[in-house]
Scaffold this motif. Structure first.
Motif, PDB file in Angstrom:
ATOM      1  N   CYS A  26     -11.341  89.944  39.425  1.00 12.56           N
ATOM      2  CA  CYS A  26     -10.081  89.332  39.604  1.00 12.56           C
ATOM      3  C   CYS A  26      -9.664  88.029  38.972  1.00 12.56           C
ATOM      4  O   CYS A  26      -9.058  87.636  38.295  1.00 12.56           O
ATOM      5  CB  CYS A  26      -9.678  89.435  41.206  1.00 12.56           C
ATOM      6  SG  CYS A  26      -8.110  88.567  41.504  1.00 12.56           S
ATOM      7  N   VAL A  61      -9.928  87.992  35.297  1.00 12.76           N
ATOM      8  CA  VAL A  61      -8.940  88.775  34.679  1.00 12.76           C
ATOM      9  C   VAL A  61      -7.519  88.016  34.691  1.00 12.76           C
ATOM     10  O   VAL A  61      -6.814  88.037  33.936  1.00 12.76           O
ATOM     11  CB  VAL A  61      -8.366  90.084  35.543  1.00 12.76           C
ATOM     12  CG1 VAL A  61      -7.136  90.818  35.253  1.00 12.76           C
ATOM     13  CG2 VAL A  61      -9.540  91.083  35.237  1.00 12.76           C
ATOM     14  N   GLY A  62      -7.193  86.934  35.863  1.00 13.64           N
ATOM     15  CA  GLY A  62      -6.020  86.212  35.912  1.00 13.64           C
ATOM     16  C   GLY A  62      -4.962  87.074  36.591  1.00 13.64           C
ATOM     17  O   GLY A  62      -4.681  88.323  36.663  1.00 13.64           O
ATOM     18  N   LEU A  63      -3.942  86.298  36.751  1.00 11.97           N
ATOM     19  CA  LEU A  63      -2.543  86.548  37.518  1.00 11.97           C
ATOM     20  C   LEU A  63      -1.867  87.768  36.892  1.00 11.97           C
ATOM     21  O   LEU A  63      -1.585  88.834  37.540  1.00 11.97           O
ATOM     22  CB  LEU A  63      -1.876  85.389  37.582  1.00 11.97           C
ATOM     23  CG  LEU A  63      -0.730  85.541  38.720  1.00 11.97           C
ATOM     24  CD1 LEU A  63      -1.099  85.937  40.008  1.00 11.97           C
ATOM     25  CD2 LEU A  63       0.330  84.323  38.729  1.00 11.97           C
ATOM     26  N   PHE A  64      -1.815  87.563  35.529  1.00 15.70           N
ATOM     27  CA  PHE A  64      -0.903  88.692  34.850  1.00 15.70           C
ATOM     28  C   PHE A  64      -1.741  89.593  33.940  1.00 15.70           C
ATOM     29  O   PHE A  64      -1.274  90.326  33.265  1.00 15.70           O
ATOM     30  CB  PHE A  64       0.150  87.863  33.858  1.00 15.70           C
ATOM     31  CG  PHE A  64       1.120  87.165  34.918  1.00 15.70           C
ATOM     32  CD1 PHE A  64       2.167  87.656  35.635  1.00 15.70           C
ATOM     33  CD2 PHE A  64       1.044  85.728  34.743  1.00 15.70           C
ATOM     34  CE1 PHE A  64       2.677  87.235  36.459  1.00 15.70           C
ATOM     35  CE2 PHE A  64       2.157  85.020  35.580  1.00 15.70           C
ATOM     36  CZ  PHE A  64       3.023  85.765  36.269  1.00 15.70           C
ATOM     37  N   GLY A  65      -3.248  89.277  34.102  1.00 15.05           N
ATOM     38  CA  GLY A  65      -3.916  90.228  33.156  1.00 15.05           C
ATOM     39  C   GLY A  65      -4.346  91.507  33.507  1.00 15.05           C
ATOM     40  O   GLY A  65      -4.049  91.992  34.985  1.00 15.05           O
ATOM     41  N   GLN A  66      -4.875  92.383  32.804  1.00 13.13           N
ATOM     42  CA  GLN A  66      -5.386  93.921  33.297  1.00 13.13           C
ATOM     43  C   GLN A  66      -6.984  93.706  32.833  1.00 13.13           C
ATOM     44  O   GLN A  66      -7.391  93.099  31.905  1.00 13.13           O
ATOM     45  CB  GLN A  66      -4.722  94.738  32.562  1.00 13.13           C
ATOM     46  CG  GLN A  66      -3.270  94.823  32.680  1.00 13.13           C
ATOM     47  CD  GLN A  66      -2.784  94.872  34.011  1.00 13.13           C
ATOM     48  OE1 GLN A  66      -3.346  95.818  34.462  1.00 13.13           O
ATOM     49  NE2 GLN A  66      -1.905  94.253  34.227  1.00 13.13           N
ATOM     50  N   PRO A  67      -7.868  94.357  33.671  1.00 13.37           N
ATOM     51  CA  PRO A  67      -9.144  94.186  33.484  1.00 13.37           C
ATOM     52  C   PRO A  67      -9.466  94.980  32.037  1.00 13.37           C
ATOM     53  O   PRO A  67      -8.888  95.812  31.457  1.00 13.37           O
ATOM     54  CB  PRO A  67      -9.963  95.064  34.423  1.00 13.37           C
ATOM     55  CG  PRO A  67      -8.909  95.873  35.472  1.00 13.37           C
ATOM     56  CD  PRO A  67      -7.367  95.210  34.868  1.00 13.37           C
TER      57      PRO A  67
END
Lengths: 348, 260
Positions: free
Chosen positions: B94, B97-103
């Motif tokens: 998490c 990946v960041g707030l707006f990212g996807q793995p």
């Protein structure tokens, strides 16, 4: 061997997701074409496509009667139904994650009753257009801020106090709406308020679509972008925190985005219930709990649901059935079935 | 250049809920690469101490030293996530990946490596909620490992497990301890778990300062008898290789004097 099986399973799941998404997009397109064609002035599907094609390639050309009906009456209505359906469904899905409770819907935060009060007040005062949108938006956000103030105790916000705060604020604004109805002129603003509250896209114009679209599109897109984080926010709060999320802060970001979407939708179409509650359920039943897949699917199903119900609302009888009434009539039985299924699975 | 690994410490720490002190004047220190077991009766503040170390709760008094991110393995009591194990473990990424990212594929590689490390690769595609208690515990440890943190904080990792799964868990913890790459803290109700998988132990005593030190000296009959208020006896029994292995057992009720 076991790993190979898992990979095969993952692969088939992947292809199933692609198939599901393609099917849903195709259904939405088909439902939209049908919705644009049917009505008191029927237009054949081939003609619908021809008119849309011409509008794109040659926007300056003079419009025939059927093209005017399609482009100026039915199309803005369709666009609003798609955006509001997708937006409300996404809001429901996101809220069900952050509350870790599948029975939560946008109404629960008091935003819908707040926005409804703002809209009713605007109609009562004879305000329309941007003023109505602004007032219902302001009251929707005001309701949310009030909920936040009630729920924040000793610098911490527990989800249960948010739910209770939403209940209190929602009841308060519902009472205020009743008060406005009580004092409104029975021959003037009262029918307008009542009809508006029932929820309908009947008054949809490009101007209204232009008013609501920015909020609907922005709120929905940001919520969609948050979909992996929503998975994490659906975990226990301490677990989410240990993984690097900021549950408190990010929950309020979600609430704010929901307020933008709900208030925008309420301002142009009144209260359309049940979409935010049942659509995320249906989506989870089809593709599972992972919001990276479930949230886009929720958006697609929500859009299709409102397009279809709105088409029924304006064509089933000569006088239009209010959309909010229809979604409740369709939504309540579906929800009852989902509820029974939910608790049966729990016992199993 | 690797940044000097941080030690984890509480200094004269106290936690108060309302007017009730859960603990006061607690000192605790774990060097990088060491394993600490925290023991104490119910309600003595073990979980609260862990939450303070994790930074979930601000200390009422005292100081906390800890890195920004710690791998946390919660008690098994929390509602299991409905996601597949692999998707659950990738949530450990998490923060990256960041707030707006996807793995990314790299995040999935880290998750798979963690699942492999705890030995449940064959379960990667299974829904987490459908796994057994022991498998879930391993999954939660994998998620904590996937965070990339070099600290592992486990809240009563063994208390919901049967003997076989306790054994597998302790084997894994001891393995991680001997690798000396991670700092590990865990709470437990069983002194033998501390002997099996920890370097040091912290005993949260009643009405006096907590005791801490290497397990083989601090885990004495006298200390543990005082800690739990029940007579404890220590023995050395031969293990599978014939080496002397210390065990500590409580002197509970027994069927003495019963006639056949």
């Amino acid at each position: 061997m076991a790993l190979a099986d898992a990979l095969v399973a993952a692969g088939s799941r992947q292809s199933r997701r692609v198939a599901t998404t393609t099917l849903l997009v195709a259904f939405l397109v088909a439902a939209s074409l049908v919705g644009l064609g049917v009505g008191q002035f029927p237009i054949a599907p081939s003609r619908v496509i021809a008119i849309l094609g011409q509008a794109i390639t040659d926007p300056a050309a003079p419009l025939a009667v059927d093209a005017r009906i399609l482009l100026l009456v039915r199309l803005p209505r369709l666009v609003l139904a798609i955006l509001a359906g997708a937006g409300l469904a996404i809001c429901g899905g996101a809220l069900q994650c952050v509350f870790r409770n599948p029975l939560v819907a946008p109404q629960i935060l008091g935003i819908s009753p707040g926005a409804a009060f703002g809209g009713a007040l605007a109609i009562f005062l004879g305000i329309s257009g941007v003023g109505l949108l602004g007032l219902s938006f302001a009251c929707g956000l005001g309701a949310l801020v009030l909920v936040g103030w009630i729920a924040r105790i000793d610098g911490r916000t527990e989800t249960v106090t948010v739910l209770l705060g939403g209940l209190v604020v929602g009841s308060l604004f519902s009472a205020l709406v009743s008060l406005i109805q009580f004092v409104a002129d029975p021959n003037g603003s009262l029918p307008a308020i009542v009809y508006w509250l029932m929820g309908s896209f009947a008054s949809a114009t490009w101007e209204q679509a232009g008013l609501a679209a920015p909020g609907l599109v922005t709120g929905s897109s940001v919520l969609l972008a948050l979909r992996f984080r929503l998975n994490i926010l659906s975990l226990d709060e301490n677990e989410a925190r240990s993984l690097g999320a900021h549950p408190e802060r990010e929950r309020w970001l979600v609430f704010g985005l929901v307020a933008i979407v709900v208030a925008s939708s309420v301002a142009v179409s009144g209260i359309i219930g049940w979409v935010g509650l049942i659509i995320p359920h249906i989506s989870r039943l089809i593709v599972g709990p992972d919001q990276r897949v479930a949230l886009p699917v929720t958006a697609l199903i929500g859009a299709s649901f409102l397009v279809v119900t709105d088409t029924i609302a304006r064509t089933a009888t000569t006088a239009e059935i209010p959309l909010g009434v229809l979604t409740a009539i369709v939504g309540a039985p579906i929800f009852a079935l989902l509820l029974r299924r939910h608790f049966r699975e729990r016992e199993a | 250049m690797k940044i000097t690994p941080m030690k984890i410490a509480l200094n004269r720490a106290g936690m108060r809920f309302g007017s009730r002190w859960i603990f006061r004047g607690l000192d605790l220190a774990v060097e990088h690469g060491a394993t600490l077991a925290i023991l104490g009766p119910n309600g003595r503040g073990k979980t609260t101490a862990l939450h303070a170390i994790l930074g979930f709760l601000p200390l009422t008094e005292g100081e906390r030293t800890a890195p920004n991110r710690l791998g946390y393995v919660p008690q098994l009591l929390t509602i299991p996530a409905p996601h597949a194990l692999r998707e659950m473990v990738v949530m450990g990424r998490c923060a990256r990946v960041g707030l707006f990212g996807q793995p990314s594929p790299e995040d999935y590689r880290a998750a798979d490596a963690a699942i492999e490390r705890v030995g449940i690769r064959h379960l990667a595609g299974e829904p987490f909620a459908r796994l057994s208690g022991g498998e879930r515990q391993m999954g939660l440890i994998a998620r904590a490992l996937a965070t990339g943190s070099d600290v592992l904080v486990l809240d009563e990792p063994a208390s919901a497990l049967d003997l076989g799964n306790q054994g597998r868990l302790l084997y894994l913890l001891n393995d991680l301890r001997q690798a000396r790459e991670m700092t590990i803290l865990f709470t437990t109700h069983d002194p033998n778990h501390a002997l099996a998988a920890a370097d040091d132990a912290l005993l949260m005593m009643k009405n006096e300062a907590a005791l801490s030190g290497p397990v083989d000296t601090i885990m004495s009959e006298a200390n543990l008898t005082r800690l739990y208020g029940v007579a404890m006896r220590q023995f050395a029994i031969p293990d599978q290789q014939g080496q002397a292995m210390p065990v500590i057992v409580p002197m509970h009720a027994r069927h003495s004097g019963e006639k056949r």
